[in-house]
Design a protein around this motif. Structure first.
Motif, PDB file in Angstrom:
ATOM      1  N   GLU A 247       4.475   6.478   9.650  1.00 19.33           N
ATOM      2  CA  GLU A 247       5.399   6.545   8.519  1.00 19.33           C
ATOM      3  C   GLU A 247       4.734   5.956   7.289  1.00 19.33           C
TER       4      GLU A 247
ATOM      5  N   ARG B  54      10.267  -0.129  13.289  1.00 20.04           N
ATOM      6  CA  ARG B  54       9.784  -1.216  14.165  1.00 20.04           C
ATOM      7  C   ARG B  54      10.949  -2.060  14.670  1.00 20.04           C
TER       8      ARG B  54
ATOM      9  N   ALA C 213       9.098   2.333   7.719  1.00 21.36           N
ATOM     10  CA  ALA C 213       8.297   1.893   8.860  1.00 21.36           C
ATOM     11  C   ALA C 213       8.839   0.584   9.432  1.00 21.36           C
TER      12      ALA C 213
ATOM     13  N   VAL D  81       4.580   1.791  15.838  1.00 24.19           N
ATOM     14  CA  VAL D  81       4.835   2.305  14.499  1.00 24.19           C
ATOM     15  C   VAL D  81       3.658   1.954  13.595  1.00 24.19           C
TER      16      VAL D  81
ATOM     17  N   THR E  82       2.134   2.151   9.760  1.00 25.06           N
ATOM     18  CA  THR E  82       2.384   2.406   8.345  1.00 25.06           C
ATOM     19  C   THR E  82       1.113   3.003   7.755  1.00 25.06           C
TER      20      THR E  82
END
Length: 256
Positions: A63, A73, A69, A81, A83
């Motif tokens: 993301e 998480r 993001a 996840v 970023t």
């Protein structure tokens, strides 16, 4: 039904699925298997993330928006996840598949990066994109440089049409689910993919018939002789050949 709004810092062209039921249907259509490694591009608000996790897959969600993001998480402890920008992301070394609702404005850049190297252990991709984008790249004719290159290693098809009302905020156009599935038998060996891309790039850059611009790999006379064998006109332009014809023309050039 799940309705979300876009973060103020969201990527341009980012439209989220409204319905968790639709997300579950899309994951089912993609035949996501338990313990399969799935990369989700554009995790957004997590509607699709949740459906993939419920299918039992191992999820890496990418993301770009740090606010979204962080929300992913917090909500999904079982997902990794990341970023970052999927257009420059380093893909997994282990076999994986992609299930994603791509930002419309960045679909081309993301897929170009994902499908640039056929040696990547990508099994398949099931991605939501703008309808016009999907129709352009799934069409046999007129051919595009990208879709011709992709089709050397993947089957490309549209499997669903999604109305713009399925998203929030609603886009100005409808969407499609574009499916790319690894071919059992590649049309072009992966170890020559750079040469193949260069071959196609030169051909698609031509404004006129391809027979006049494939030197030094193929002469106009060679192209003329190959045309009836491969089933295209001697004065055909790059867009007039399908992916199989391009692969065979490239193989002929390598045999010279």
């Amino acid at each position: 039904m799940v309705v979300r709004t876009r973060s103020a810092g969201g990527a341009s062209g980012q439209h989220f699925l409204r319905s968790s039921r639709l997300a579950a249907d899309l994951v089912s259509d993609a035949e996501v298997a338990a313990d399969e490694l799935i990369v989700e591009i554009g995790g957004g608000t997590g509607v699709l993330t949740q459906a993939i996790l419920r299918a039992g897959a191992v999820v890496i969600a990418i993301e770009r928006d740090p606010v979204l993001a962080a929300g992913l998480r917090k909500r999904f402890r079982d997902a990794e996840v990341v970023t970052g920008d999927a257009a420059v992301h380093a893909w997994p070394e282990a076999p994986f598949s992609v299930v994603a609702n791509l930002p419309f404005a960045r679909s081309g850049a993301i897929l170009a990066h994902l499908l640039r190297d056929p040696g990547l252990p990508l099994r398949r991709a099931e991605v939501i994109v703008q309808w016009e984008f999907a129709a352009k790249h799934a069409a046999v004719w007129p051919a595009t440089l990208r879709s011709t290159y992709w089709r050397a290693w993947y089957e490309v098809s549209i499997v669903r049409r999604l109305d713009r009302t399925a998203f929030v905020p609603p886009p100005s156009v409808d969407a499609a689910v574009l499916r790319l599935t690894r071919r059992d038998r590649p049309r072009v060996p992966t170890d020559v993919h750079e040469r193949y891309l260069a071959f196609l790039t030169g051909a698609f850059a031509l404004r006129g018939p391809i027979r006049g611009g494939l030197r030094p790999m193929l002469s106009p006379l060679q192209v003329k002789r190959l045309a009836p064998v491969l089933g295209f006109r001697p004065d055909a332009r790059a867009r007039d050949l399908d992916a199989e014809q391009w692969a065979r023309l490239f193989a002929a050039s390598r045999a010279q």
